[in-house]
Each structure stands twice: as C-alpha cells, then as structure tokens.
Design an enzyme around this catalytic site. Sequence first.
Site, mmCIF file in Angstrom:
data_model
loop_
_atom_site.group_PDB
_atom_site.id
_atom_site.type_symbol
_atom_site.label_atom_id
_atom_site.label_comp_id
_atom_site.label_asym_id
_atom_site.label_seq_id
_atom_site.Cartn_x
_atom_site.Cartn_y
_atom_site.Cartn_z
ATOM 1 N N CYS A 156 0.404 -1.082 -0.389
ATOM 2 C CA CYS A 156 0.134 0.124 -0.241
ATOM 3 C C CYS A 156 0.615 1.138 -0.057
ATOM 4 O O CYS A 156 1.710 1.569 -0.733
ATOM 5 C CB CYS A 156 -0.843 0.152 1.242
ATOM 6 S SG CYS A 156 -2.444 0.885 0.814
ATOM 7 N N HIS A 157 0.633 1.861 0.667
ATOM 8 C CA HIS A 157 2.024 3.669 1.366
ATOM 9 C C HIS A 157 2.804 3.109 1.578
ATOM 10 O O HIS A 157 3.923 4.037 1.953
ATOM 11 C CB HIS A 157 0.439 4.635 2.128
ATOM 12 C CG HIS A 157 -0.011 4.826 1.366
ATOM 13 N ND1 HIS A 157 -1.957 3.979 1.889
ATOM 14 C CD2 HIS A 157 -0.382 6.029 1.350
ATOM 15 C CE1 HIS A 157 -2.492 5.211 0.270
ATOM 16 N NE2 HIS A 157 -1.849 6.449 0.399
#
Length: 188
Positions: free
Chosen positions: A112-113
Amino acid sequence: MIAELPNFRVAVLVTDGFEEPELIEPVRALKEAGARVEILSTKSGQIQEFRHHDKGISVSVDRLIDEAQASEYDAVLLPGGALNADTLRMGTKVQSFLQKMQENGKPFAAICHAPWELISANLVKGRTLTSYYTIQDDIRNAGGNWLDREVVVDKNWVTSRQPDDIPAFNQEMLNLFAQFTPAGSSSR
C-alpha cells in the site's frame, strides 16, 4: 506448498495509523510459517489502527525502533496505511534501519503506502515495484518503475497495492523470505 520459516526473524515497522489487514494478515501468515515476528515502532505501548478516520484495533509494540539493530533480523515487513507510512518515512532511525537491511541484501515486503518509507530511505531508484495507486508518481519521481499489479517481486523486494491483494502478497512474501533461510538460496 506453504513456505516454512522456522526461527526466521522478521521486523515489522509500524506506528499509529496502520491499515489493519495489512499488518494482521501478513503477521499471521508469517507466524503460521514459523517465523518470529517483532513489532517495532517509534512509540512504546499500543499503536492504533485507523480505517480512514475511524479508530479500530490497537496492537502491542514489542520494541522501539531506536532499540533495534538491522543485524538482528532476517527480513522486514512494512504494512501500509497512509498515516503510518507518512509518519515512519520521516524518521531517521527508520531510514537507517531500512538502508542497513538493504545493504545486507535482506528481503523486504511492503504494501500500500509503505513504499513511501523506501522512497525516503533513498532505496527506490532503479527498482520495480507497486503500491497504492496514489503514490505511483512519488515512486517514479524517486527513480523507480511503478507497475499496476497485485504483487511485484524485484530481487529481494515484494510489493503489493492494497488490502485486496493480501492473499497474493502473503504467498509471494513467504516464497521470497524462504529463499533467504539457511535451507533456501545461497544468496544469504
């Protein structure tokens, strides 16, 4: 076939604002494979999960990142969550820890991030990876090659985009980490 990781030591770098399934599900998969998982954070006690603006579960921290040495671990897991990754990426201890893990050729799993942390540690140039779609420009601007795939393996890294990709992420993470066990590849 499920990878076996007996006594394989995995550092999980995480703080408040992590995305619950991106921590809980990979940690469960690692423990089921026999790995020893340690939650490292910038704060002691409990860290708080968020789902956008809503609080969820809390997780106990095993150790402060400041107290840990990269040499104590065989691999690193970086869960996502925008707040989590954005907070960790600015920590010099986090950057140094990741740089030392990379210098020693240890495997990384980031979802994800979490690639923001790799960007801030100056590790992305020349690498191929994926992430949550909103940070693809950051990866490209850091010299990385961003792909829109559920999972990407590049040398000692495995990356994924989002919680929907966790089954593929977990499988590739276990496969990659198994290559770095004493019974795995000779690259260790």
